[in-house]
Design a protein around this motif. Structure first.
Motif, PDB file in Angstrom:
ATOM      1  N   PRO A 260       0.506  -1.093   0.079  1.00 48.22           N
ATOM      2  CA  PRO A 260       0.162  -0.233  -0.266  1.00 48.22           C
ATOM      3  C   PRO A 260       1.034   1.104  -0.099  1.00 48.22           C
ATOM      4  CG  PRO A 260      -0.515  -0.654   1.863  1.00 48.22           C
ATOM      5  CD  PRO A 260       0.561  -2.416   0.978  1.00 48.22           C
ATOM      6  N   VAL A 261       2.066   1.308   1.260  1.00 48.74           N
ATOM      7  CA  VAL A 261       2.607   2.520   1.186  1.00 48.74           C
ATOM      8  C   VAL A 261       3.294   2.822  -0.422  1.00 48.74           C
ATOM      9  CG1 VAL A 261       4.437   3.890   2.059  1.00 48.74           C
ATOM     10  CG2 VAL A 261       2.986   2.491   3.019  1.00 48.74           C
ATOM     11  N   THR A 262       4.164   2.474  -0.941  1.00 48.49           N
ATOM     12  CA  THR A 262       4.706   2.282  -2.196  1.00 48.49           C
ATOM     13  C   THR A 262       3.227   1.836  -3.526  1.00 48.49           C
ATOM     14  OG1 THR A 262       6.480   0.397  -1.634  1.00 48.49           O
ATOM     15  CG2 THR A 262       6.400   0.923  -3.998  1.00 48.49           C
TER      16      THR A 262
ATOM     17  N   ARG B 109       9.038  -1.672  -3.250  1.00 45.77           N
ATOM     18  CA  ARG B 109       8.476  -2.630  -2.978  1.00 45.77           C
ATOM     19  C   ARG B 109       8.679  -4.240  -2.323  1.00 45.77           C
ATOM     20  NH1 ARG B 109       4.765  -6.303  -8.775  1.00 45.77           N
ATOM     21  NH2 ARG B 109       4.069  -7.649  -6.340  1.00 45.77           N
ATOM     22  N   MET B 110       9.707  -4.607  -2.369  1.00 47.82           N
ATOM     23  CA  MET B 110      11.036  -5.596  -2.450  1.00 47.82           C
ATOM     24  C   MET B 110      10.873  -5.102  -0.681  1.00 47.82           C
ATOM     25  SD  MET B 110      13.276  -6.219  -5.713  1.00 47.82           S
ATOM     26  CE  MET B 110      14.044  -7.333  -4.429  1.00 47.82           C
ATOM     27  N   LEU B 111      11.106  -4.304  -0.236  1.00 43.11           N
ATOM     28  CA  LEU B 111      11.392  -3.853   0.442  1.00 43.11           C
ATOM     29  C   LEU B 111      10.523  -3.646   2.006  1.00 43.11           C
ATOM     30  CD1 LEU B 111      13.640  -2.642   2.680  1.00 43.11           C
ATOM     31  CD2 LEU B 111      13.366  -0.406   2.254  1.00 43.11           C
ATOM     32  N   GLU B 112       9.591  -2.904   1.166  1.00 43.73           N
ATOM     33  CA  GLU B 112       7.710  -2.779   1.938  1.00 43.73           C
ATOM     34  C   GLU B 112       7.761  -4.940   1.962  1.00 43.73           C
ATOM     35  OE1 GLU B 112       3.803  -0.876   1.832  1.00 43.73           O
ATOM     36  OE2 GLU B 112       5.344  -0.290   0.540  1.00 43.73           O
ATOM     37  N   ASP B 113       7.469  -5.588   1.151  1.00 44.59           N
ATOM     38  CA  ASP B 113       7.440  -6.555   1.428  1.00 44.59           C
ATOM     39  C   ASP B 113       8.184  -7.631   2.178  1.00 44.59           C
ATOM     40  OD1 ASP B 113       5.165  -6.935  -0.531  1.00 44.59           O
ATOM     41  OD2 ASP B 113       5.885  -6.572  -2.006  1.00 44.59           O
ATOM     42  N   SER B 114       9.048  -7.187   2.154  1.00 41.23           N
ATOM     43  CA  SER B 114      10.410  -8.535   3.474  1.00 41.23           C
ATOM     44  C   SER B 114       9.797  -7.917   4.320  1.00 41.23           C
ATOM     45  CB  SER B 114      11.684  -8.000   2.636  1.00 41.23           C
ATOM     46  OG  SER B 114      12.518  -7.117   2.344  1.00 41.23           O
ATOM     47  N   ASN B 115      10.760  -7.068   4.576  1.00 43.23           N
ATOM     48  CA  ASN B 115      11.289  -5.796   5.953  1.00 43.23           C
ATOM     49  C   ASN B 115      10.131  -4.995   6.942  1.00 43.23           C
ATOM     50  OD1 ASN B 115      14.259  -5.488   4.115  1.00 43.23           O
ATOM     51  ND2 ASN B 115      14.124  -6.348   6.257  1.00 43.23           N
ATOM     52  N   TYR B 116       9.094  -4.310   5.797  1.00 46.07           N
ATOM     53  CA  TYR B 116       8.239  -4.432   6.534  1.00 46.07           C
ATOM     54  C   TYR B 116       6.728  -4.875   6.170  1.00 46.07           C
ATOM     55  CZ  TYR B 116      10.932  -0.454   7.391  1.00 46.07           C
ATOM     56  OH  TYR B 116      12.603  -0.108   7.757  1.00 46.07           O
TER      57      TYR B 116
END
Length: 217
Positions: free
Chosen positions: A14-16, A82-89
């Motif tokens: 959502p944020v991305t 997207r990859m950062l938000e999906d993995s770490n967040y």
């Protein structure tokens, strides 16, 4: 919007997704001459003395006219955000949004040093840098030409942006984003790991933001 494209877009966290949507809408508005870049850029005088506070936000949403540089920055930001938000967040929307808000604040303070009216590309490099430091062993094929490890990704993209624009100002903006990304990585990962109780207001999203986005307190 075609079904396949709509399904893919809905899979973006959502944020991305919100940030990408606002960037595209604003660029299209400029392209259609509904607004002008002169109404969007940031300066302390215009934002605070002239009563135009929206510039604090629009400076992070406008990547310039629709061009190869626009596509370059938007594609790589979307991919690694997207990859950062999906993995770490994952399931931590407030934490990721707070990362972007705190990074934006630092960039606003640094902006007079490089006199950059738009800070969108600088902010875009923050999640790229953070992802690269959190996945140091990942191999990346860059444009299908060369394979590098993740920590070298931000520098490689800065060099490509410099070649694409032919101006050191583009590289300066991206490097400033890398510098802020390094501060975020150090305070959130290194400092928090080495020092007990290091997660304070700057690194952890406020409770009000967590409640607003429905994240656990």
């Amino acid at each position: 919007m075609p079904v396949g494209l709509e399904a893919w877009f809905n899979q973006v966290p959502p944020v991305t997704r919100a940030w990408i949507s606002l960037c595209v809408v604003l660029s299209l508005a400029v392209q259609c001459q509904l607004v002008t870049p002169l109404q969007l850029y940031f300066s302390f005088k215009a934002a605070f003395s002239n009563g135009q506070p929206w510039r604090i936000i629009t400076t992070f949403l406008y990547f310039g006219p629709i061009s190869l540089d626009f596509v370059f920055h938007l594609f790589f930001f979307m991919r690694y955000s997207r990859m950062l938000e999906d993995s770490n967040y994952a399931h931590k929307r407030a934490e990721y949004l707070w990362l972007l808000i705190s990074s934006s604040f630092m960039l606003l303070l640094l902006s007079p040093l490089v006199t950059m009216p738009f800070l969108s590309s600088s902010l875009a490099f923050v999640p790229i840098y953070l992802w690269s430091r959190r996945h140091p062993d990942t191999q990346i094929s860059l444009f299908g030409l060369v394979t590098i490890t993740a920590p070298y990704l931000p520098l490689a993209l800065v060099c490509f942006s410099w070649l694409l624009n032919g101006s050191w100002r583009a590289a300066a903006a991206d490097l400033m984003g890398c510098a802020v990304g390094h501060v975020c990585w150090f305070t959130r990962d290194v400092w928090a790991r080495e020092m007990s109780g290091a997660n304070g207001f700057w690194n952890e999203a406020p409770e009000g933001l967590k409640r607003l986005l429905g994240d656990p307190l």
